[in-house]
Design a protein around this motif. Structure first.
Motif, PDB file in Angstrom:
ATOM      1  N   THR A  49     -28.261 -10.438   4.561  1.00 38.67           N
ATOM      2  CA  THR A  49     -27.516  -9.420   3.810  1.00 38.67           C
ATOM      3  C   THR A  49     -28.445  -8.343   3.268  1.00 38.67           C
ATOM      4  O   THR A  49     -28.096  -7.155   3.273  1.00 38.67           O
ATOM      5  CB  THR A  49     -26.718 -10.043   2.646  1.00 38.67           C
ATOM      6  OG1 THR A  49     -27.611 -10.743   1.763  1.00 38.67           O
ATOM      7  CG2 THR A  49     -25.657 -10.996   3.162  1.00 38.67           C
ATOM      8  N   TYR A  52     -29.193  -6.153   6.227  1.00 40.32           N
ATOM      9  CA  TYR A  52     -28.106  -5.261   6.604  1.00 40.32           C
ATOM     10  C   TYR A  52     -27.984  -4.090   5.635  1.00 40.32           C
ATOM     11  O   TYR A  52     -27.766  -2.940   6.048  1.00 40.32           O
ATOM     12  CB  TYR A  52     -26.773  -6.006   6.678  1.00 40.32           C
ATOM     13  CG  TYR A  52     -25.661  -5.051   7.023  1.00 40.32           C
ATOM     14  CD1 TYR A  52     -25.557  -4.521   8.297  1.00 40.32           C
ATOM     15  CD2 TYR A  52     -24.773  -4.618   6.041  1.00 40.32           C
ATOM     16  CE1 TYR A  52     -24.580  -3.584   8.601  1.00 40.32           C
ATOM     17  CE2 TYR A  52     -23.795  -3.683   6.342  1.00 40.32           C
ATOM     18  CZ  TYR A  52     -23.702  -3.172   7.619  1.00 40.32           C
ATOM     19  OH  TYR A  52     -22.748  -2.234   7.924  1.00 40.32           O
ATOM     20  N   SER A  53     -28.139  -4.351   4.351  1.00 32.15           N
ATOM     21  CA  SER A  53     -28.024  -3.254   3.384  1.00 32.15           C
ATOM     22  C   SER A  53     -29.105  -2.204   3.609  1.00 32.15           C
ATOM     23  O   SER A  53     -28.915  -1.025   3.296  1.00 32.15           O
ATOM     24  CB  SER A  53     -28.100  -3.792   1.953  1.00 32.15           C
ATOM     25  OG  SER A  53     -29.402  -4.261   1.638  1.00 32.15           O
ATOM     26  N   TRP A  55     -30.771  -1.633   6.783  1.00 34.50           N
ATOM     27  CA  TRP A  55     -30.759  -1.018   8.114  1.00 34.50           C
ATOM     28  C   TRP A  55     -29.375  -0.581   8.590  1.00 34.50           C
ATOM     29  O   TRP A  55     -29.264   0.300   9.436  1.00 34.50           O
ATOM     30  CB  TRP A  55     -31.375  -1.985   9.134  1.00 34.50           C
ATOM     31  CG  TRP A  55     -32.771  -2.375   8.788  1.00 34.50           C
ATOM     32  CD1 TRP A  55     -33.807  -1.539   8.462  1.00 34.50           C
ATOM     33  CD2 TRP A  55     -33.292  -3.703   8.689  1.00 34.50           C
ATOM     34  NE1 TRP A  55     -34.937  -2.258   8.173  1.00 34.50           N
ATOM     35  CE2 TRP A  55     -34.662  -3.598   8.304  1.00 34.50           C
ATOM     36  CE3 TRP A  55     -32.760  -4.979   8.891  1.00 34.50           C
ATOM     37  CZ2 TRP A  55     -35.467  -4.707   8.125  1.00 34.50           C
ATOM     38  CZ3 TRP A  55     -33.580  -6.084   8.717  1.00 34.50           C
ATOM     39  CH2 TRP A  55     -34.912  -5.946   8.331  1.00 34.50           C
ATOM     40  N   ARG A  56     -28.318  -1.237   8.143  1.00 34.22           N
ATOM     41  CA  ARG A  56     -26.940  -0.924   8.523  1.00 34.22           C
ATOM     42  C   ARG A  56     -26.727  -0.951  10.042  1.00 34.22           C
ATOM     43  O   ARG A  56     -25.990  -0.126  10.590  1.00 34.22           O
ATOM     44  CB  ARG A  56     -26.507   0.439   7.981  1.00 34.22           C
ATOM     45  CG  ARG A  56     -26.704   0.619   6.499  1.00 34.22           C
ATOM     46  CD  ARG A  56     -25.846  -0.350   5.683  1.00 34.22           C
ATOM     47  NE  ARG A  56     -26.181  -0.238   4.283  1.00 34.22           N
ATOM     48  CZ  ARG A  56     -25.573   0.609   3.452  1.00 34.22           C
ATOM     49  NH1 ARG A  56     -24.601   1.374   3.878  1.00 34.22           N
ATOM     50  NH2 ARG A  56     -25.934   0.663   2.182  1.00 34.22           N
ATOM     51  N   ASP A  57     -27.359  -1.849  10.728  1.00 34.78           N
ATOM     52  CA  ASP A  57     -27.214  -1.912  12.174  1.00 34.78           C
ATOM     53  C   ASP A  57     -26.250  -3.025  12.573  1.00 34.78           C
ATOM     54  O   ASP A  57     -26.137  -4.042  11.884  1.00 34.78           O
ATOM     55  CB  ASP A  57     -28.572  -2.137  12.843  1.00 34.78           C
ATOM     56  CG  ASP A  57     -29.180  -3.464  12.450  1.00 34.78           C
ATOM     57  OD1 ASP A  57     -29.483  -4.276  13.337  1.00 34.78           O
ATOM     58  OD2 ASP A  57     -29.342  -3.706  11.229  1.00 34.78           O
ATOM     59  N   LEU A  61     -25.534  -7.100  11.072  1.00 35.78           N
ATOM     60  CA  LEU A  61     -24.224  -7.501  10.557  1.00 35.78           C
ATOM     61  C   LEU A  61     -23.714  -8.737  11.299  1.00 35.78           C
ATOM     62  O   LEU A  61     -23.142  -9.646  10.679  1.00 35.78           O
ATOM     63  CB  LEU A  61     -23.222  -6.362  10.688  1.00 35.78           C
ATOM     64  CG  LEU A  61     -21.816  -6.642  10.128  1.00 35.78           C
ATOM     65  CD1 LEU A  61     -21.872  -7.032   8.660  1.00 35.78           C
ATOM     66  CD2 LEU A  61     -20.910  -5.437  10.346  1.00 35.78           C
ATOM     67  N   GLY A  92     -26.255  -7.255  -0.885  1.00 30.34           N
ATOM     68  CA  GLY A  92     -27.409  -6.572  -0.322  1.00 30.34           C
ATOM     69  C   GLY A  92     -28.578  -6.545  -1.288  1.00 30.34           C
ATOM     70  O   GLY A  92     -28.618  -7.265  -2.281  1.00 30.34           O
ATOM     71  N   LEU A 100     -33.132   2.429  -0.022  1.00 23.88           N
ATOM     72  CA  LEU A 100     -31.780   2.009  -0.390  1.00 23.88           C
ATOM     73  C   LEU A 100     -31.374   2.615  -1.730  1.00 23.88           C
ATOM     74  O   LEU A 100     -31.980   2.329  -2.758  1.00 23.88           O
ATOM     75  CB  LEU A 100     -31.720   0.480  -0.463  1.00 23.88           C
ATOM     76  CG  LEU A 100     -30.351  -0.120  -0.766  1.00 23.88           C
ATOM     77  CD1 LEU A 100     -29.357   0.227   0.335  1.00 23.88           C
ATOM     78  CD2 LEU A 100     -30.448  -1.627  -0.918  1.00 23.88           C
ATOM     79  N   SER A 104     -23.489   0.626  -1.223  1.00 25.40           N
ATOM     80  CA  SER A 104     -22.429   0.950  -0.274  1.00 25.40           C
ATOM     81  C   SER A 104     -22.290  -0.069   0.848  1.00 25.40           C
ATOM     82  O   SER A 104     -21.277  -0.062   1.568  1.00 25.40           O
ATOM     83  CB  SER A 104     -22.638   2.352   0.307  1.00 25.40           C
ATOM     84  OG  SER A 104     -23.914   2.460   0.932  1.00 25.40           O
ATOM     85  N   ALA A 105     -23.255  -0.972   1.015  1.00 22.53           N
ATOM     86  CA  ALA A 105     -23.091  -2.058   1.991  1.00 22.53           C
ATOM     87  C   ALA A 105     -22.162  -3.147   1.472  1.00 22.53           C
ATOM     88  O   ALA A 105     -21.625  -3.929   2.264  1.00 22.53           O
ATOM     89  CB  ALA A 105     -24.452  -2.670   2.337  1.00 22.53           C
ATOM     90  N   ILE A 108     -18.556  -3.661   2.975  1.00 23.40           N
ATOM     91  CA  ILE A 108     -18.615  -4.124   4.360  1.00 23.40           C
ATOM     92  C   ILE A 108     -18.953  -5.604   4.399  1.00 23.40           C
ATOM     93  O   ILE A 108     -18.321  -6.399   5.118  1.00 23.40           O
ATOM     94  CB  ILE A 108     -19.654  -3.302   5.150  1.00 23.40           C
ATOM     95  CG1 ILE A 108     -19.278  -1.826   5.138  1.00 23.40           C
ATOM     96  CG2 ILE A 108     -19.789  -3.820   6.582  1.00 23.40           C
ATOM     97  CD1 ILE A 108     -20.376  -0.893   5.613  1.00 23.40           C
TER      98      ILE A 108
END
Length: 262
Positions: A49, A52-53, A55-57, A61, A92, A100, A104-105, A108
Motif C-alpha cells: 500500500t 502504491y501510494s 507510484w500509482r501503477d 495495485l 498509503g 507524496l 489521494s490513494a 482507491i
C-alpha cells in the motif's frame, strides 16, 4: 464468518499507534467478541500500500489486491465476531515522504479492500473507520515524524505550506465516503481526550462489545508522542549535516538517547 468487518485505515498521526496498542493490550479480553489484524500482522500488505501510494501503477495495485485477498483467505473461523483490520498504512504512506503530497490513494485502496472483503464474506456488514485530527496539530506531528524517521530537511513553515492540502483529513473522509459504498465513520483525536480508552473508544463503539466488558478493558499510556522542540531541532540539523543514512541514523539515535530521562 465475521458478522462485521471494520477497516481502520488511519490516518497517520491521529492516535493510531495508541489505538493499536490498546487493542493489543486487551486482545485476550476481547477475543470472544473481536478478531484483530493489526499492522504487524500484515507487513507485506502495508509495504504494497505504501508503494502504491507512491507510484500509482497498476502492477502495485494488483499486488495490494493479492495480499489483501491472502489476508482474507488466511483468517480462521470467527463466527459472529467483529473483525477489526487496523493499520494507518492501509491509506498509503504518510504524506511528505518523497513526492507524496496527499492521501489521494486512500479511496482507491479502500475501494479495493471493500470489494475483496465483500466477495469473501458477502453476508458480513462492512464499514470503514478513519481517525482524524485538526489541520495544524496534524501538520506539526507529521513534520516531527518525518524529521525523526526520514531525511527531512525542510523547516516547518516550508513543510506546512507544501503539505497543507494533506492536512484536510475531514475532506478526505468525505472523498472516501463518496467513492466507497459502505458506511464511513470518523472521529477527531481532539475529541477523545477525556474518553476512558482515549482514541480507541470510538472504534470499540462500532464493535458492539458488552458494556460490562468495556468497563474491564485496560487503558494504555499515549504512544509515539511528539519530540520536544530542542530534540526536533537537533534531529533536523543531523538531517542537514549527514549525507549518508548510516551517519544520519547514528546521530539521531545518539540525540534520542541523550534526551531520555536519567
Amino acid at each position: 464468518m465475521p458478522r462485521r468487518i471494520i477497516i481502520h485505515a488511519g490516518f497517520h498521526k491521529t492516535g493510531t499507534t495508541s489505538i493499536q496498542a490498546t487493542l493489543r493490550e486487551n486482545r485476550v479480553a476481547l477475543k470472544k467478541h473481536v478478531a484483530l489484524r493489526l499492522r504487524w500482522h500484515m507487513k507485506d500488505l502495508v509495504a504494497a500500500t505504501r508503494g502504491y501510494s507512491t507510484w500509482r501503477d497498476p502492477l502495485t495495485l494488483i499486488k495490494v489486491q493479492d495480499r489483501f485477498t491472502r489476508l482474507m483467505e488466511d483468517l480462521p473461523g470467527m463466527p459472529r465476531r467483529t473483525l477489526v483490520i487496523s493499520a494507518e498504512e492501509l491509506s498509503g504512506h504518510l504524506p511528505g515522504r518523497g513526492a507524496l503530497e496527499d492521501y489521494s490513494a486512500a479511496p482507491i485502496l479502500l475501494y479495493a479492500f471493500w470489494e475483496i472483503a465483500r466477495a469473501r464474506y458477502p453476508e458480513a456488514e462492512i464499514m470503514i473507520y478513519l481517525s482524524t485530527r485538526a489541520p495544524e496539530p496534524w501538520l506539526a506531528s507529521a513534520y516531527a515524524e518525518h524529521v525523526k524517521a526520514s531525511n527531512m530537511t525542510l523547516d516547518f513553515d516550508d513543510f506546512a505550506a507544501r503539505y497543507r492540502g494533506a492536512s484536510d483529513l475531514d475532506g478526505m473522509v468525505a472523498e472516501v465516503a463518496s467513492r466507497v459504498p459502505v458506511p464511513v465513520h470518523h472521529r477527531a483525536l481532539e475529541s477523545c481526550t477525556d474518553l476512558p480508552l482515549g482514541p480507541a473508544d470510538p472504534l470499540l463503539d462500532l464493535c458492539d462489545i458488552p458494556l460490562s466488558l468495556r468497563a474491564e478493558l485496560t487503558a494504555v499510556p499515549p504512544a509515539n508522542t511528539r519530540l520536544g522542540e530542542d530534540v526536533l531541532q537537533a534531529m533536523l540539523q543531523a538531517n542537514r549535516t549527514h549525507e549518508s543514512a548510516a551517519a544520519r541514523n547514528a546521530a539521531k539515535a545518539h540525540i534520542l538517547k541523550e534526551a531520555q530521562p536519567r
